[in-house]
Design an enzyme around this catalytic site. Sequence first.
Site, PDB file in Angstrom:
ATOM      1  N   HIS A 179       0.789  -1.232   0.000  1.00  0.00           N
ATOM      2  CA  HIS A 179       0.000   0.000   0.000  1.00  0.00           C
ATOM      3  C   HIS A 179       0.825   1.288   0.000  1.00  0.00           C
ATOM      4  O   HIS A 179       0.482   2.254   0.687  1.00  0.00           O
ATOM      5  CB  HIS A 179      -0.950  -0.002   1.186  1.00  0.00           C
ATOM      6  CG  HIS A 179      -2.083  -0.982   1.071  1.00  0.00           C
ATOM      7  ND1 HIS A 179      -2.472  -1.536  -0.123  1.00  0.00           N
ATOM      8  CD2 HIS A 179      -2.901  -1.513   2.026  1.00  0.00           C
ATOM      9  CE1 HIS A 179      -3.495  -2.353   0.095  1.00  0.00           C
ATOM     10  NE2 HIS A 179      -3.767  -2.369   1.376  1.00  0.00           N
TER      11      HIS A 179
ATOM     12  N   HIS B 111      -9.528   2.237   0.261  1.00  0.00           N
ATOM     13  CA  HIS B 111      -9.596   1.151   1.246  1.00  0.00           C
ATOM     14  C   HIS B 111     -10.777   1.343   2.191  1.00  0.00           C
ATOM     15  O   HIS B 111     -10.645   1.163   3.406  1.00  0.00           O
ATOM     16  CB  HIS B 111      -8.287   1.085   2.036  1.00  0.00           C
ATOM     17  CG  HIS B 111      -7.886  -0.306   2.407  1.00  0.00           C
ATOM     18  ND1 HIS B 111      -8.711  -1.169   3.094  1.00  0.00           N
ATOM     19  CD2 HIS B 111      -6.733  -0.998   2.191  1.00  0.00           C
ATOM     20  CE1 HIS B 111      -8.077  -2.317   3.303  1.00  0.00           C
ATOM     21  NE2 HIS B 111      -6.877  -2.240   2.755  1.00  0.00           N
TER      22      HIS B 111
ATOM     23  N   GLU C 249     -11.823  -3.382  -3.021  1.00  0.00           N
ATOM     24  CA  GLU C 249     -10.814  -2.438  -3.515  1.00  0.00           C
ATOM     25  C   GLU C 249     -10.602  -2.658  -5.015  1.00  0.00           C
ATOM     26  O   GLU C 249      -9.881  -3.563  -5.417  1.00  0.00           O
ATOM     27  CB  GLU C 249      -9.498  -2.639  -2.757  1.00  0.00           C
ATOM     28  CG  GLU C 249      -9.621  -2.521  -1.252  1.00  0.00           C
ATOM     29  CD  GLU C 249      -8.467  -3.187  -0.541  1.00  0.00           C
ATOM     30  OE1 GLU C 249      -7.312  -2.725  -0.700  1.00  0.00           O
ATOM     31  OE2 GLU C 249      -8.700  -4.195   0.172  1.00  0.00           O
TER      32      GLU C 249
END
Length: 344
Positions: free
Chosen positions: A106, A176, A310
């Site tokens: 991420h 997210h 996502e």
Amino acid sequence: MEITKKKFGVTHAGDEVTAYTLKNSSGAYVTLLDYGCTIQAICVPDRDGKLVDVCLGYHTIEEYEQNDSYLGAVIGRFGNRIEKGRFELNGKTYEVAVNNGPNHLHGGMKGFDKYIWDVLTTDDSIQFSRLSPDMEEGYPGNLAVSVTYRFTEENELVLDYQAKSDADTVLNLTNHCYFNLSGEGSGTVLDHDLQLLSSHYMEGDADCLATGKVLDVAGTPFDFREAKKIGRDIGMDDVQLKYGGGYDHNFIIDSKAYLKKTAVLSSNATGIRMTVWTTQPGVQVYSGNVLTHRQGKTGVYDPHDALCLETQHFPNSVGKKEFPSVILKKGEEYSQLTVYHFER
């Protein structure tokens, strides 16, 4: 569309964080933070017309700074995992942070979720933007990126991602948000019904890293082509489920249309149904397996108390020519769209 703003708090570094609310004529609304482009609240009507907040989040900026689960934030430069924090581009090896077991996750140690973004408001939208400088978190190129949020009269939350770099780079943006259509803080999401318009998903290893191997959902706990309870098969004796403690996998969207119907999530408790549409080729389905036991807006959050959908390009796909490319060429326009449509 009514747009209001108010002070949300001050970060530990002394920077002011602002909350922006987009409210339609029915009273349904979305609240966004300039910290991390974060979706802080999504309040939509249930079957009786009562507004329900279906998005996990916090009341203070201190809680968001301590957040280890990326609640509601935009993820960048690269959503999901990169194997061993290393990728090759134009014959050069780039190294990025190893912050999730042996892999990169991420965007690194300070991803897009931890910055305060610039803001531009229009009559019906909020645009967040920032310049991610060359080699920020190890990624090449000065990247100008924006995410525009719109909330419509039809209770559609639209996320419009745009970016351009002055050098070749890799990019995989997503959001997210953690959804619980029975209401955030209400407990488990395993009783929700989920349909995925996907016949295949990607294998993960023991660290939830996508190996690149594509698997057929038929005859497995990963078959959501017909709607079923999220929790129906989550406890089955399947190594893919055991690795992550539930679902944490990229599903390949069957449709080849520009804007693809991707998933339908619904709660019998409230009658709220959410349909997901996207221009992306995949969606990471994450059943909140390692949500930290922590106080949220109206209750304590625990594992499996929400579901993330996502939308994304495929994880760990740098250099895999058989997959949709995550390379953004110098001067090329990056453009992706995701729509969350709420009904009752």
